[in-house]
Design an enzyme around this catalytic site. Structure first.
Site, PDB file in Angstrom:
ATOM      1  N   GLY A 184      33.022  27.527  39.351  1.00 55.21           N
ATOM      2  CA  GLY A 184      34.326  27.807  38.746  1.00 55.21           C
ATOM      3  C   GLY A 184      34.328  27.886  37.234  1.00 55.21           C
ATOM      4  O   GLY A 184      35.397  27.947  36.628  1.00 55.21           O
ATOM      5  N   GLU A 195      27.608  25.142  41.714  1.00 51.70           N
ATOM      6  CA  GLU A 195      27.595  26.446  42.401  1.00 51.70           C
ATOM      7  C   GLU A 195      28.281  27.518  41.570  1.00 51.70           C
ATOM      8  O   GLU A 195      29.300  28.068  41.982  1.00 51.70           O
ATOM      9  CB  GLU A 195      28.358  26.329  43.725  1.00 51.70           C
ATOM     10  CG  GLU A 195      27.877  25.253  44.635  1.00 51.70           C
ATOM     11  CD  GLU A 195      28.814  25.046  45.824  1.00 51.70           C
ATOM     12  OE1 GLU A 195      29.984  25.454  45.779  1.00 51.70           O
ATOM     13  OE2 GLU A 195      28.356  24.472  46.812  1.00 51.70           O
ATOM     14  N   PRO A 196      27.773  27.853  40.397  1.00 49.01           N
ATOM     15  CA  PRO A 196      28.430  28.881  39.606  1.00 49.01           C
ATOM     16  C   PRO A 196      28.119  30.288  40.126  1.00 49.01           C
ATOM     17  O   PRO A 196      26.988  30.567  40.536  1.00 49.01           O
ATOM     18  CB  PRO A 196      27.826  28.687  38.213  1.00 49.01           C
ATOM     19  CG  PRO A 196      26.483  28.089  38.480  1.00 49.01           C
ATOM     20  CD  PRO A 196      26.584  27.293  39.734  1.00 49.01           C
ATOM     21  N   GLY A 197      29.098  31.150  40.109  1.00 50.28           N
ATOM     22  CA  GLY A 197      28.888  32.547  40.483  1.00 50.28           C
ATOM     23  C   GLY A 197      29.269  33.437  39.313  1.00 50.28           C
ATOM     24  O   GLY A 197      28.430  34.075  38.669  1.00 50.28           O
ATOM     25  N   ARG A 198      30.572  33.392  38.997  1.00 45.65           N
ATOM     26  CA  ARG A 198      31.132  34.240  37.936  1.00 45.65           C
ATOM     27  C   ARG A 198      30.377  34.107  36.614  1.00 45.65           C
ATOM     28  O   ARG A 198      30.122  35.101  35.945  1.00 45.65           O
ATOM     29  CB  ARG A 198      32.585  33.811  37.723  1.00 45.65           C
ATOM     30  CG  ARG A 198      33.376  34.621  36.735  1.00 45.65           C
ATOM     31  CD  ARG A 198      34.707  33.907  36.419  1.00 45.65           C
ATOM     32  NE  ARG A 198      35.346  33.431  37.622  1.00 45.65           N
ATOM     33  CZ  ARG A 198      36.264  34.097  38.313  1.00 45.65           C
ATOM     34  NH1 ARG A 198      36.680  35.258  37.881  1.00 45.65           N
ATOM     35  NH2 ARG A 198      36.786  33.581  39.411  1.00 45.65           N
ATOM     36  N   ARG A 201      40.967  42.601  41.176  1.00 49.05           N
ATOM     37  CA  ARG A 201      41.438  41.386  40.488  1.00 49.05           C
ATOM     38  C   ARG A 201      42.691  41.591  39.635  1.00 49.05           C
ATOM     39  O   ARG A 201      43.596  40.756  39.676  1.00 49.05           O
ATOM     40  CB  ARG A 201      40.308  40.756  39.656  1.00 49.05           C
ATOM     41  CG  ARG A 201      39.152  40.244  40.521  1.00 49.05           C
ATOM     42  CD  ARG A 201      38.138  39.455  39.706  1.00 49.05           C
ATOM     43  NE  ARG A 201      38.682  38.212  39.214  1.00 49.05           N
ATOM     44  CZ  ARG A 201      39.066  38.012  37.975  1.00 49.05           C
ATOM     45  NH1 ARG A 201      38.933  38.956  37.061  1.00 49.05           N
ATOM     46  NH2 ARG A 201      39.583  36.856  37.614  1.00 49.05           N
ATOM     47  N   TYR A 257      45.333  39.180  41.186  1.00 51.92           N
ATOM     48  CA  TYR A 257      45.562  37.936  40.430  1.00 51.92           C
ATOM     49  C   TYR A 257      46.246  38.190  39.083  1.00 51.92           C
ATOM     50  O   TYR A 257      46.360  37.288  38.282  1.00 51.92           O
ATOM     51  CB  TYR A 257      44.234  37.242  40.109  1.00 51.92           C
ATOM     52  CG  TYR A 257      43.320  36.998  41.265  1.00 51.92           C
ATOM     53  CD1 TYR A 257      43.748  36.303  42.395  1.00 51.92           C
ATOM     54  CD2 TYR A 257      41.999  37.443  41.235  1.00 51.92           C
ATOM     55  CE1 TYR A 257      42.878  36.065  43.453  1.00 51.92           C
ATOM     56  CE2 TYR A 257      41.123  37.200  42.287  1.00 51.92           C
ATOM     57  CZ  TYR A 257      41.579  36.520  43.387  1.00 51.92           C
ATOM     58  OH  TYR A 257      40.709  36.279  44.420  1.00 51.92           O
ATOM     59  N   CYS A 280      47.322  55.258  45.309  1.00 49.61           N
ATOM     60  CA  CYS A 280      48.758  55.444  45.543  1.00 49.61           C
ATOM     61  C   CYS A 280      49.487  54.103  45.565  1.00 49.61           C
ATOM     62  O   CYS A 280      50.011  53.684  46.597  1.00 49.61           O
ATOM     63  CB  CYS A 280      48.976  56.178  46.864  1.00 49.61           C
ATOM     64  SG  CYS A 280      48.731  57.907  46.651  1.00 49.61           S
ATOM     65  N   GLU A 281      49.451  53.405  44.444  1.00 47.32           N
ATOM     66  CA  GLU A 281      50.112  52.106  44.290  1.00 47.32           C
ATOM     67  C   GLU A 281      50.498  51.994  42.831  1.00 47.32           C
ATOM     68  O   GLU A 281      49.638  52.171  41.959  1.00 47.32           O
ATOM     69  CB  GLU A 281      49.139  50.940  44.541  1.00 47.32           C
ATOM     70  CG  GLU A 281      48.606  50.778  45.909  1.00 47.32           C
ATOM     71  CD  GLU A 281      49.598  50.182  46.881  1.00 47.32           C
ATOM     72  OE1 GLU A 281      50.521  49.472  46.441  1.00 47.32           O
ATOM     73  OE2 GLU A 281      49.446  50.453  48.072  1.00 47.32           O
TER      74      GLU A 281
END
Ligand SMILES: Cc1ncc(COP(=O)(O)O)c(C=O)c1O
Length: 488
Positions: A271, A313-316, A382, A386, A413-414
């Site tokens: 995180g 457990e880092p990902g980003r 994202r 978010y 189309c949004e």
């Protein structure tokens, strides 16, 4: 100096030079060359576009490897300082391909997977299963069976029923399966804030109050080995207080569990935040490692217990900053918009609601340039999901035109299909320009979809002036190949 556009959120500054690539946001080896074009690891944007088209995710390979090695070194050093050691798992959910799995494991990291599909990628990469951790709040029996059969190093148990499911699979395969127990600590953190309650209303983990009983059940299973507690408190976290609070809560239980058997490890999850815009100031990995070691050593000293081996457990923070998505500009519209009150603008960053209408409007107007590109929410969900902020630069050329407030829109189309909510680009931005969105390596490709039947773009690794595809882009034939009604 250009005046700020009143439609811009408070945090966004007019750049002194809209050609500059802020180093906190752009990958290590991105630079603007003397011609004005951007190069990534020595490969000019024009070459990338010519070879791979747009949209394309461009991964700065050396940047990923350096971040993976850096986090390993920082945690090794700081946990050695407090008389223990650390295990770093790369959270594959952020982005996973066989190449990336090999880059991070070659750098000494383990890998976390969150599904059978992610496990398949890691195994296809030739990663030793003992270096793999398996997550999930609803692992299927087949996923558990495969994980146990191949000999994964850890399974994170997320509910009572998983104890017997994993134990049964392990005894069937005549293995003793190491497991962790995921705790819902009641701490939830995001960016600068954390929330600490007695109980958090979420699907992951076991409430603290129930955990000791479940650990007793795990210990009673001869086919299971209890490694320790696990907690993951959120994502894009800039401060360490939330981690400290979660560790504090877990420590009390950890110490209690030591009375009945070994608890060799403590997993504090991932995180760690990264910079998506130049105003984001996340903690450096070195600083995080120092604080984690101090938090854990301090907690252990207070309770008079040995400092556990800590897993993270880092990902980003490993993959996120490495990648730039390149898009081609298609259409541009100058849209006259009601100027919202400052309060409404300020809240933009936190609110999913668009500002600028109704009672929050001043009654005056200002222009926002809508720059539409050839991708969007299908390659980066994202911003829509978010309301995440990103930044943007024209990367195919430099320009001396005054900066203008832009919104980068996708082609779906949004109306919520936005890639960058607000940034400044040279006002002469025009169709055919290539724009680059930095820091798209995490949860971009990984969460991509085929919405509106757009093929997912290729992922291209660049290093030392050379580019190669590490994940092929989808073609129209790929998209049609799964439609059982296609006859020709
Ligand atoms: C259990 C767990 N570990 C690690 C991570 C990785 O988080 P990040 O990529 O923000 O570091 C996540 C992300 O959601 C997660 O759920």
């Amino acid at each position: 100096m250009t005046k700020a556009n009143p439609l811009a959120p408070d945090w966004l500054e007019v750049p002194a030079d809209a050609n500059e690539l802020p180093s906190a946001v752009w990958s290590e080896n991105a630079a603007r060359s003397v011609t004005g074009e951007v190069t990534i690891a020595g490969v000019p944007v024009s070459t990338l576009v010519e070879q791979f088209g747009t949209p394309v995710y461009v991964v700065d390979e050396a940047d990923v490897k350096a971040r993976a090695a850096g986090i390993r070194e920082s945690f090794d050093r700081e946990f050695a300082r407090v008389g223990s050691s650390a295990k770093v798992y790369y959270a594959g959910k952020a982005f996973l391909s066989t190449e990336v799995a090999r880059w991070v494991t070659d750098a000494g990291l383990n890998i976390d997977v969150a599904s059978g599909g992610e496990l398949a990628v890691v195994l296809a990469a030739g990663v030793d299963a003992s270096r793999v951790g398996v997550h999930g709040n609803n692992k299927s029996l087949a996923e558990i069976d495969r994980a146990v059969a191949v000999g994964v190093g850890a399974i994170v148990i997320d509910s009572l029923i998983e104890i017997e499911r994993v134990a049964e699979a392990a005894s069937r395969h005549a293995r003793v399966q190491p497991v962790r127990l995921r705790i819902n600590s009641g701490v939830h953190a995001s960016t600068h804030e954390y929330l600490a309650t007695a109980r958090e209303d979420q699907k992951f983990g076991i409430p603290l109050a129930d955990a000791a009983a479940l650990v007793a059940l795990i210990r009673a299973e001869p086919s299971l080995e209890f490694l320790g507690l696990h907690s993951h408190i959120g994502s894009q976290i800039f401060e360490s207080e939330g981690f400290a609070e979660a560790a504090h809560r877990l420590f009390a239980l950890h110490a209690e569990l030591l009375a009945d058997g070994p608890v060799p490890e403590l997993n504090l999850g991932g995180g760690f935040g990264i910079a998506y815009t130049s105003v984001d100031e996340p903690l450096s990995i070195d600083e995080i490692a120092v604080r984690f070691a101090d938090i854990v050593a301090g907690g252990a000293a207070e309770l008079g217990i040995p400092v556990p081996v800590v897993a993270i457990e880092p990902g980003r923070s490993i993959i996120g900053p490495s990648t730039t998505t390149l898009y081609t500009v298609g259409t541009i519209k100058d849209v006259l918009v009601s100027i919202p009150t400052r309060t409404a603008v300020k809240s933009l960053r936190d609110s999913p609601e668009p500002a600028g209408v109704g009672p929050s409007s001043t009654g005056e107007g200002a222009t926002r340039k809508y720059v539409s590109v050839d991708g969007g929410m299908s390659d980066n969900i994202r911003p829509s999901l978010y309301r995440a902020d990103y930044s943007v630069r024209v990367v195919s050329r430099a320009s001396s035109a005054e900066p203008a407030l832009v919104r980068i829109a996708g082609k779906h189309c949004e109306s919520g299909d936005i890639v960058v909510h607000a940034d400044y680009l040279p006002s002469d931005v025009r169709p055919g320009d290539v724009v680059g969105i930095p820091a798209t390596g995490a949860y971009g490709w990984a969460m991509a979809s085929n919405y509106n039947y757009l093929g997912r773009p290729p992922v291209v690794a660049v290093i030392d002036g050379a580019a190669r595809v590490i994940v092929r882009g989808e073609t129209e034939a790929d998209l049609l190949s799964r439609d059982a009604g296609v006859t020709a």
